[in-house]
Write a protein that holds these residues in place. Structure first.
Motif, PDB file in Angstrom:
ATOM      1  N   ARG A 212       1.612  -7.919  -7.984  1.00 34.84           N
ATOM      2  CA  ARG A 212       2.814  -8.034  -7.081  1.00 34.84           C
ATOM      3  C   ARG A 212       2.496  -7.695  -5.907  1.00 34.84           C
ATOM      4  NH1 ARG A 212       5.492  -4.041  -4.917  1.00 34.84           N
ATOM      5  NH2 ARG A 212       4.497  -1.952  -5.750  1.00 34.84           N
ATOM      6  N   LEU A 213       1.555  -7.406  -5.910  1.00 31.90           N
ATOM      7  CA  LEU A 213       0.280  -6.496  -4.425  1.00 31.90           C
ATOM      8  C   LEU A 213       0.214  -7.796  -3.459  1.00 31.90           C
ATOM      9  CD1 LEU A 213      -1.103  -3.040  -5.368  1.00 31.90           C
ATOM     10  CD2 LEU A 213       1.028  -3.648  -3.447  1.00 31.90           C
ATOM     11  N   GLU A 214      -0.201  -8.665  -4.901  1.00 31.07           N
ATOM     12  CA  GLU A 214      -0.439 -10.197  -3.979  1.00 31.07           C
ATOM     13  C   GLU A 214       0.077 -10.964  -3.293  1.00 31.07           C
ATOM     14  OE1 GLU A 214      -4.250 -10.592  -3.200  1.00 31.07           O
ATOM     15  OE2 GLU A 214      -4.738  -8.198  -4.260  1.00 31.07           O
ATOM     16  N   ASN A 215       1.462 -11.194  -3.962  1.00 31.44           N
ATOM     17  CA  ASN A 215       2.428 -11.882  -3.663  1.00 31.44           C
ATOM     18  C   ASN A 215       2.671 -11.733  -2.300  1.00 31.44           C
ATOM     19  OD1 ASN A 215       3.143 -11.778  -6.129  1.00 31.44           O
ATOM     20  ND2 ASN A 215       4.750 -10.876  -6.379  1.00 31.44           N
ATOM     21  N   GLY A 216       2.893 -13.101  -1.892  1.00 31.01           N
ATOM     22  CA  GLY A 216       2.370 -13.386  -0.189  1.00 31.01           C
ATOM     23  C   GLY A 216       1.336 -13.843   0.572  1.00 31.01           C
ATOM     24  N   LEU A 217       0.521 -13.243   0.117  1.00 36.25           N
ATOM     25  CA  LEU A 217      -0.957 -13.421   0.272  1.00 36.25           C
ATOM     26  C   LEU A 217      -1.922 -14.815   0.421  1.00 36.25           C
ATOM     27  CD1 LEU A 217      -2.739 -10.046  -0.422  1.00 36.25           C
ATOM     28  CD2 LEU A 217      -1.303 -10.762   1.553  1.00 36.25           C
TER      29      LEU A 217
ATOM     30  N   MET B  93      -4.642 -11.996  10.500  1.00 36.73           N
ATOM     31  CA  MET B  93      -4.824  -9.985  11.094  1.00 36.73           C
ATOM     32  C   MET B  93      -4.078 -10.093   9.869  1.00 36.73           C
ATOM     33  SD  MET B  93      -4.535 -10.184  14.956  1.00 36.73           S
ATOM     34  CE  MET B  93      -4.564  -8.248  15.494  1.00 36.73           C
ATOM     35  N   ALA B  94      -3.029 -10.206   9.648  1.00 36.37           N
ATOM     36  CA  ALA B  94      -1.667  -9.775   8.546  1.00 36.37           C
ATOM     37  C   ALA B  94      -2.663 -10.043   7.291  1.00 36.37           C
ATOM     38  CB  ALA B  94      -0.436 -10.421   8.838  1.00 36.37           C
ATOM     39  N   TYR B  95      -2.636 -10.653   6.952  1.00 37.08           N
ATOM     40  CA  TYR B  95      -3.425 -11.119   5.453  1.00 37.08           C
ATOM     41  C   TYR B  95      -4.731 -10.206   5.301  1.00 37.08           C
ATOM     42  CZ  TYR B  95      -6.341 -13.069   2.381  1.00 37.08           C
ATOM     43  OH  TYR B  95      -6.989 -12.621   1.289  1.00 37.08           O
ATOM     44  N   ASN B  96      -5.012  -9.489   6.450  1.00 32.19           N
ATOM     45  CA  ASN B  96      -6.647  -8.620   6.371  1.00 32.19           C
ATOM     46  C   ASN B  96      -6.286  -6.976   6.209  1.00 32.19           C
ATOM     47  OD1 ASN B  96      -9.033 -10.904   6.230  1.00 32.19           O
ATOM     48  ND2 ASN B  96      -8.472 -10.380   8.691  1.00 32.19           N
ATOM     49  N   ALA B  97      -5.391  -6.537   7.254  1.00 31.54           N
ATOM     50  CA  ALA B  97      -4.023  -5.457   6.770  1.00 31.54           C
ATOM     51  C   ALA B  97      -3.515  -5.669   5.543  1.00 31.54           C
ATOM     52  CB  ALA B  97      -2.971  -5.384   8.153  1.00 31.54           C
ATOM     53  N   PHE B  98      -3.139  -6.763   5.084  1.00 30.16           N
ATOM     54  CA  PHE B  98      -2.720  -6.260   3.981  1.00 30.16           C
ATOM     55  C   PHE B  98      -3.280  -6.046   2.417  1.00 30.16           C
ATOM     56  CE2 PHE B  98       1.779  -8.979   5.653  1.00 30.16           C
ATOM     57  CZ  PHE B  98       2.303  -7.223   6.243  1.00 30.16           C
ATOM     58  N   SER B  99      -4.873  -6.756   2.842  1.00 31.99           N
ATOM     59  CA  SER B  99      -5.583  -6.700   1.783  1.00 31.99           C
ATOM     60  C   SER B  99      -6.255  -5.505   1.697  1.00 31.99           C
ATOM     61  CB  SER B  99      -6.674  -7.612   2.440  1.00 31.99           C
ATOM     62  OG  SER B  99      -5.885  -8.900   2.092  1.00 31.99           O
ATOM     63  N   ARG B 100      -6.278  -5.321   3.025  1.00 36.84           N
ATOM     64  CA  ARG B 100      -6.998  -3.371   2.675  1.00 36.84           C
ATOM     65  C   ARG B 100      -5.799  -2.939   2.551  1.00 36.84           C
ATOM     66  NH1 ARG B 100      -6.984   0.723   5.228  1.00 36.84           N
ATOM     67  NH2 ARG B 100      -8.968   2.276   5.891  1.00 36.84           N
TER      68      ARG B 100
ATOM     69  N   ASN C 285      -3.871  -3.032   0.330  1.00 39.89           N
ATOM     70  CA  ASN C 285      -3.816  -3.194  -1.332  1.00 39.89           C
ATOM     71  C   ASN C 285      -4.890  -2.729  -2.424  1.00 39.89           C
ATOM     72  OD1 ASN C 285      -1.666  -4.909  -0.828  1.00 39.89           O
ATOM     73  ND2 ASN C 285      -2.301  -6.880  -1.219  1.00 39.89           N
ATOM     74  N   ARG C 286      -6.051  -2.931  -1.536  1.00 41.53           N
ATOM     75  CA  ARG C 286      -7.160  -2.150  -1.907  1.00 41.53           C
ATOM     76  C   ARG C 286      -7.121  -0.787  -2.068  1.00 41.53           C
ATOM     77  NH1 ARG C 286     -10.141  -6.659   1.421  1.00 41.53           N
ATOM     78  NH2 ARG C 286     -10.410  -4.338   2.939  1.00 41.53           N
ATOM     79  N   VAL C 287      -6.539  -0.177  -1.033  1.00 38.84           N
ATOM     80  CA  VAL C 287      -6.350   1.391  -1.223  1.00 38.84           C
ATOM     81  C   VAL C 287      -5.855   1.880  -1.859  1.00 38.84           C
ATOM     82  CG1 VAL C 287      -5.940   3.034   0.006  1.00 38.84           C
ATOM     83  CG2 VAL C 287      -7.093   1.253   1.424  1.00 38.84           C
ATOM     84  N   LEU C 288      -4.201   1.122  -2.401  1.00 41.33           N
ATOM     85  CA  LEU C 288      -3.409   1.513  -2.761  1.00 41.33           C
ATOM     86  C   LEU C 288      -3.906   1.521  -4.949  1.00 41.33           C
ATOM     87  CD1 LEU C 288      -0.419   2.492  -3.815  1.00 41.33           C
ATOM     88  CD2 LEU C 288       0.128   0.047  -3.894  1.00 41.33           C
ATOM     89  N   ASN C 289      -4.735  -0.117  -5.102  1.00 31.79           N
ATOM     90  CA  ASN C 289      -5.606  -0.182  -6.329  1.00 31.79           C
ATOM     91  C   ASN C 289      -6.066   0.973  -6.584  1.00 31.79           C
ATOM     92  OD1 ASN C 289      -4.163  -2.630  -6.844  1.00 31.79           O
ATOM     93  ND2 ASN C 289      -5.061  -4.363  -5.925  1.00 31.79           N
TER      94      ASN C 289
END
Length: 270
Positions: free
Chosen positions: A142-147, A210-217, A219-223
């Motif tokens: 679910r967190l990866e949706n849209g990336l 920039m948004a992709y990098n921010a969301f990826s980081r 998501n990693r923290v949340l995981n």
């Protein structure tokens, strides 16, 4: 000749040339079907990326606040039954509550029905472990949706703009070759207008990357936090201990380090 004189002469040449009004509107007006189609594609990419950025950004802010409130309640609860009652009354609106609700349901289901089906085979701890892993996979998906869309836009938008530039320069050079006029004032306008496409491609791609990098980081923290919380939750469910702690409690809204729950449970059991 001074720079001021050169600028004045250029402006005078533009004013004296009929129909020569370099600019974005002039570029659109002289673009053919391919150029306008590329502009439409870039516009759609920009709208899609910004809509996704705003949607996911707002969702992450709300999710972070709700998760902090739930973790604060969880680590201050007296037992898992109190957590289960809270989830049943107020529902689940964030990943940590989702994980806790499914784990508690798995515990109760195995206690009532045992291993009635193949997916329930094994001990209660095995069944709860499989349930937690399933929920972690669901939350990760679910967190990866849209990336993927953001990554695609960030990678392809510059090339779409570059193709538009090449197409515009080709037509500009073709027109110059047909008229036989190749002076600087005849070349600079059309070529400069064609380069607008490259700028548009970069303007679309940079926010997406920039948004992709921010969301990826994020998501990693949340995981990582979910993995630590899943370990603690599994320890509590496996031992049947309450949420009492040996030693100082963690800062509200944060999960303890992995292994802290095992020490706490051992102290309670002793």
């Amino acid at each position: 000749m001074t720079p001021t004189t050169m600028i004045d002469n250029t402006q005078a040449a533009v004013a004296a040339t009929p129909g020569l009004e370099p600019g974005f509107a002039h570029f659109i007006g002289q673009s053919d079907a391919v150029g306008k189609a590329l502009l439409a594609v870039l516009l759609l990419m920009s709208v899609a990326s910004w809509a996704l950025i705003l949607l996911k950004g707002t969702r992450q802010v709300l999710q972070r606040r709700r998760s902090q409130r739930f973790l604060d309640f969880f680590w201050n609860a007296r037992s898992l039954d109190a957590v289960q009652d809270e989830l049943q009354v107020h529902g689940v609106r964030e990943p940590f509550g989702h994980l806790a609700a499914h784990a508690l349901q798995a515990r109760d289901h195995h206690a009532r029905h045992g291993a009635a089906r193949l997916e329930e085979a094994g001990s209660a701890q095995d069944f709860i472990t499989r349930t937690i892993r399933k929920v972690l996979d669901e939350e990760g998906t679910r967190l990866e949706n849209g990336l993927t869309l953001l990554a695609t836009i960030g990678a392809t938008a510059p090339f779409v703009g570059l193709f538009g530039t090449v197409w515009g320069v080709y037509h500009a050079l073709l027109a110059i070759g047909m008229t036989g006029a190749g002076s600087l004032d005849q070349v600079a306008g059309p070529v400069g207008e064609a380069l607008i496409m490259t700028g548009l491609g970069l303007a679309v791609a940079i926010p997406a990357v920039m948004a992709y990098n921010a969301f990826s980081r994020s998501n990693r923290v949340l995981n990582g936090r979910l993995d630590a919380y899943a370990f603690e939750l599994l320890t509590f469910l496996s031992t049947g201990a309450t949420l009492l702690r040996a030693g100082p409690a963690p800062r509200p809204g944060t999960a303890p380090r992995p292994g802290a729950a095992l020490a706490a449970v051992t102290a309670v059991a002793a």
